[in-house]
Design an enzyme around this catalytic site. Structure first.
Site, PDB file in Angstrom:
ATOM      1  N   ARG A 176       0.851  -1.200   0.000  1.00 51.12           N
ATOM      2  CA  ARG A 176       0.000   0.000   0.000  1.00 51.12           C
ATOM      3  C   ARG A 176       0.884   1.246   0.000  1.00 51.12           C
ATOM      4  O   ARG A 176       1.559   1.532   0.987  1.00 51.12           O
ATOM      5  CB  ARG A 176      -0.939   0.023   1.201  1.00 51.12           C
ATOM      6  N   ASP A 459      -4.130   3.065  13.943  1.00 45.46           N
ATOM      7  CA  ASP A 459      -3.250   3.637  12.937  1.00 45.46           C
ATOM      8  C   ASP A 459      -3.739   5.034  12.612  1.00 45.46           C
ATOM      9  O   ASP A 459      -4.567   5.595  13.335  1.00 45.46           O
ATOM     10  CB  ASP A 459      -3.146   2.737  11.694  1.00 45.46           C
TER      11      ASP A 459
END
Length: 539
Positions: A176, A459
Site C-alpha cells: 500500500r 493507525d
C-alpha cells in the site's frame, strides 16, 4: 544489516535531487532506474494530481453549500453497461480469504510472512509513517522477504526468520503506497516535491517486481484514499507508464482500491472501470470511511454528526448500505470484495480475549455471509479466526465471485442515512478520542505508524476519526448526553489536561503530540489530513 562508514552516493538522473540521509544499502533501492521512473511519472502526472486534489476541495465546498453526494449523471452509461468486466484474478490473488495488514519494518515483515494469511498488506501508508528511513528500508525489507533472505535479531537477542522460503506457501505481498495528497519532501524533480505514492510504487517496482514475477506472482498494490474515479485513472496511467518503462507486460500490475472515502462510495463502478485491466477488487476501508463522512459533511448540522466512535458499528444503516453495495458492485464486475479491519490485539486477560474474539468472529461471519471474498486482521493471532469463518462459507471454493448479490439495491439516500445511526455523544467518547489521538500521535512522530492502545491496533485512520469527531462536535455545539455540557474549546482543553494526567509518562512526554492534536482539533478551519502538518515536523 551491517553498517559501514563508506560514503553513499547515488547516480542521479537530470533534475532529480534526493535530500534524505543515505545509509548503507540505500543505493540498492534508490537506483538510477528507480529515480528515472520517479521523474518520468512526476513529469507526466503531476499537473493532473494537482487538479484532482483541487477537485476534492470543490466537493467539500458544494456539500457545505447544501448539495449532497450522489451517483454521477455523466458516468451512468458505465454503471448501466453489463458487458464490461475487470481482469481475471492474478496469480496469488485468486484466494484472499484472510489478509494480514501491518507496517513494513523488518520484524513485522517476518511476522506477517509467517502469519498463515493468504495476503499481506505491506503498509507504507496508514500503519507506517513517512519517515525517510521507513520509506527506503521498507522497500529493502520487502525485497528481502520476496527473495527469502530476510532475518532480524531484536535488541534483546530474539531471532526472527521465515519459516519457509517457498513463495507459493507465503502470503502474497500487496504493497500500500501513500495517497495522492502526501508529498515526499526528500525527493524533488525539477525543484518540485514528488507524490509520495509515486515514489513508493516506483521503488517497489524497480526493487521487487521481477522477483515477484520470478516467484510466480506479480507486483500488486492497495490504493488508498481516492475520492474520484479520475484519481483511479491517474493511477492506471501511472501503471501503464511504469510497465512500459520497465518492459513489463501491460496488466501485470494489479491494484485493489480502498473505498474509504465518502465520495468514492458513489463511484465504485467507475473506479473499477478506470483500472479494469489492472483491477484486483475493492476493500471496505471502514475507519477512514467514517473519517471521510465526518470530513465531507462536517458543517451540515446534526444529521451528519456521528455518535461516539465505539458505538458506530458495521450494522449502522449507512455502513450496511456501503458494504452491501461494495460486494454487489465487485461481483457484478468479476472483482474481489475484501472486508474491513478487525483491529483487536490479544491481551493478557483471557476474559478480555474471549469477548474480543467473539466480536471478531461475529464481524467476519457477517462479511462472509454477505459475500465478501476475504477480510483483514491486524495481528497474526487473529488469522486463524478469520480463516475458520471464511473456510466455513467458502469450503473448497477460492472466493465468492459467483454470488452477484442481485438482491442488493442501494440508493444514494441509503448511503447518506447517517442520522439513523444509533448512539450518543458522551464525555467518555470525547475523552477516548483525546486519548487515542494524543497517544497515537506521540508514537507517529517517532516513526512508528501502528500502535496497540487498549488492545486495539490504532493507525492513522483511527487518529483521524478521533480528532475530526472532536472538531465536529465542537463546531456543531454538541451537548454531551451523559453530562449535559456543551463541547467547547475550554471543555476540550480541560479534558485534555485530565486525560494527560492519567497517561503513562505524564503530560511532558506528550507535549508535541498534544500541541499537534489541539492545533487540528480546535482550530477554526478543518485540516484535511492530520498527517500533512505532522509530516512537516519530521526530519
Amino acid at each position: 544489516m551491517a553498517r559501514t562508514d563508506a560514503p553513499i552516493t547515488l547516480d542521479l538522473p537530470e533534475g532529480v535531487q534526493v535530500t534524505g540521509e543515505l545509509r548503507p544499502g540505500y543505493e540498492e533501492i534508490l537506483t538510477r532506474t528507480a529515480l528515472e521512473l520517479v521523474a518520468d511519472l512526476h513529469r507526466a502526472l503531476e499537473p493532473r494530481r494537482q487538479q484532482c486534489l483541487a477537485a476534492r476541495a470543490d466537493v467539500v465546498r458544494r456539500v457545505a453549500e447544501g448539495e449532497d453526494l450522489d451517483f454521477l449523471a455523466d458516468t451512468e452509461q458505465i454503471r448501466s453497461d453489463d458487458s464490461w468486466q475487470v481482469a481475471e484474478p492474478a496469480p496469488g490473488l485468486v484466494d484472499r480469504r484472510v489478509e494480514m495488514t501491518g507496517p513494513t519494518d523488518r520484524k513485522m515483515t517476518i511476522n506477517a510472512m509467517n502469519s498463515g494469511a493468504r495476503v499481506w498488506l505491506a503498509d507504507q501508508e496508514d500503519a507506517n509513517t513517512p519517515l525517510w528511513e521507513n520509506v527506503v528500508e521498507g522497500q529493502r525489507n520487502l525485497r528481502d522477504a520476496i527473495s527469502g533472505t530476510i532475518a532480524f535479531t531484536s535488541p534483546e537477542g530474539k531471532e526472527y526468520a521465515l519459516t519457509t522460503t517457498d513463495q507459493q506457501q507465503l502470503p502474497t505481498i500487496v504493497m500500500r503506497p501513500r495517497g495522492w495528497h502526501l508529498d515526499e519532501k526528500h525527493v524533488t524533480v525539477d525543484g518540485e516535491r514528488v507524490a509520495g505514492g509515486l515514489v513508493d510504487v516506483a521503488l517497489y517496482l524497480c526493487a521487487s517486481a521481477q522477483l515477484q514475477l520470478d516467484a510466480g506472482k506479480g507486483p500488486y498494490f492497495y490504493l488508498p484514499k481516492m475520492e474520484h474515479h479520475l484519481e483511479a485513472r491517474l493511477w492506471n496511467d501511472a501503471f501503464v507508464l511504469a510497465q512500459d518503462a520497465l518492459g513489463i507486460p501491460q496488466g501485470t500490475i494489479r491494484a485493489t482500491c480502498l473505498i474509504e472515502t465518502y465520495p468514492a462510495a458513489f463511484q465504485m463502478e467507475e473506479i473499477l472501470y478506470e483500472l479494469r485491466e489492472h483491477s484486483a477488487g475493492l476493500n471496505a476501508g471502514r475507519w477512514d470511511y467514517l473519517f471521510s463522512v465526518i470530513k465531507t459533511y462536517r458543517t451540515r448540522g446534526a444529521d451528519f454528526v456521528l455518535p461516539d466512535r465505539a458505538s458506530v458499528t458495521m450494522t449502522a444503516p449507512f455502513m450496511r448500505a456501503y458494504t452491501e453495495l461494495l460486494v454487489r458492485t465487485c461481483h457484478r464486475r468479476g472483482a474481489h470484495a475484501i472486508g474491513g479491519m478487525s483491529a483487536f490485539v490479544p491481551a493478557k486477560d483471557e476474559e478480555v480475549n474471549a469477548a474480543a474474539y467473539e466480536k471478531v468472529r461475529t464481524d467476519k461471519e457477517r462479511e462472509a455471509k454477505d459475500g465478501f471474498d476475504g477480510s483483514w486482521v491486524a495481528h497474526p493471532a487473529m488469522v486463524p479466526t478469520c480463516r475458520e469463518v471464511f473456510d466455513a462459507v467458502l469450503g473448497d471454493r477460492p472466493n465468492q465471485l459467483d454470488r452477484t448479490r442481485e438482491d442488493v439495491d442501494v440508493s444514494a439516500a441509503d448511503l447518506l442515512a447517517v442520522a439513523d445511526t444509533p448512539g450518543e455523544v458522551t464525555e467518555q467518547g470525547l475523552r477516548a478520542n483525546i486519548e487515542v489521538a494524543i497517544a497515537y500521535l506521540s508514537v507517529w512522530l517517532t516513526g512508528r505508524g501502528a500502535v496497540a492502545i487498549h488492545n486495539l491496533m490504532e493507525d492513522a485512520a483511527t487518529a483521524e476519526i478521533s480528532r475530526s469527531q472532536v472538531w465536529q462536535w465542537l463546531h456543531q455545539g454538541v451537548t454531551l448526553a451523559d453530562t449535559g455540557e456543551q463541547v467547547t474549546r475550554e471543555l476540550v482543553q480541560r479534558l485534555t489536561d485530565e486525560v494527560l494526567a492519567t497517561m503513562d509518562g505524564g503530560p511532558e512526554q506528550y507535549r508535541d503530540a498534544t500541541d499537534l492534536f489541539l492545533e487540528v482539533a480546535v482550530a477554526e478551519d478543518f485540516a484535511d489530513f492530520l498527517t500533512v502538518p505532522a509530516y512537516e515536523t519530521m526530519p
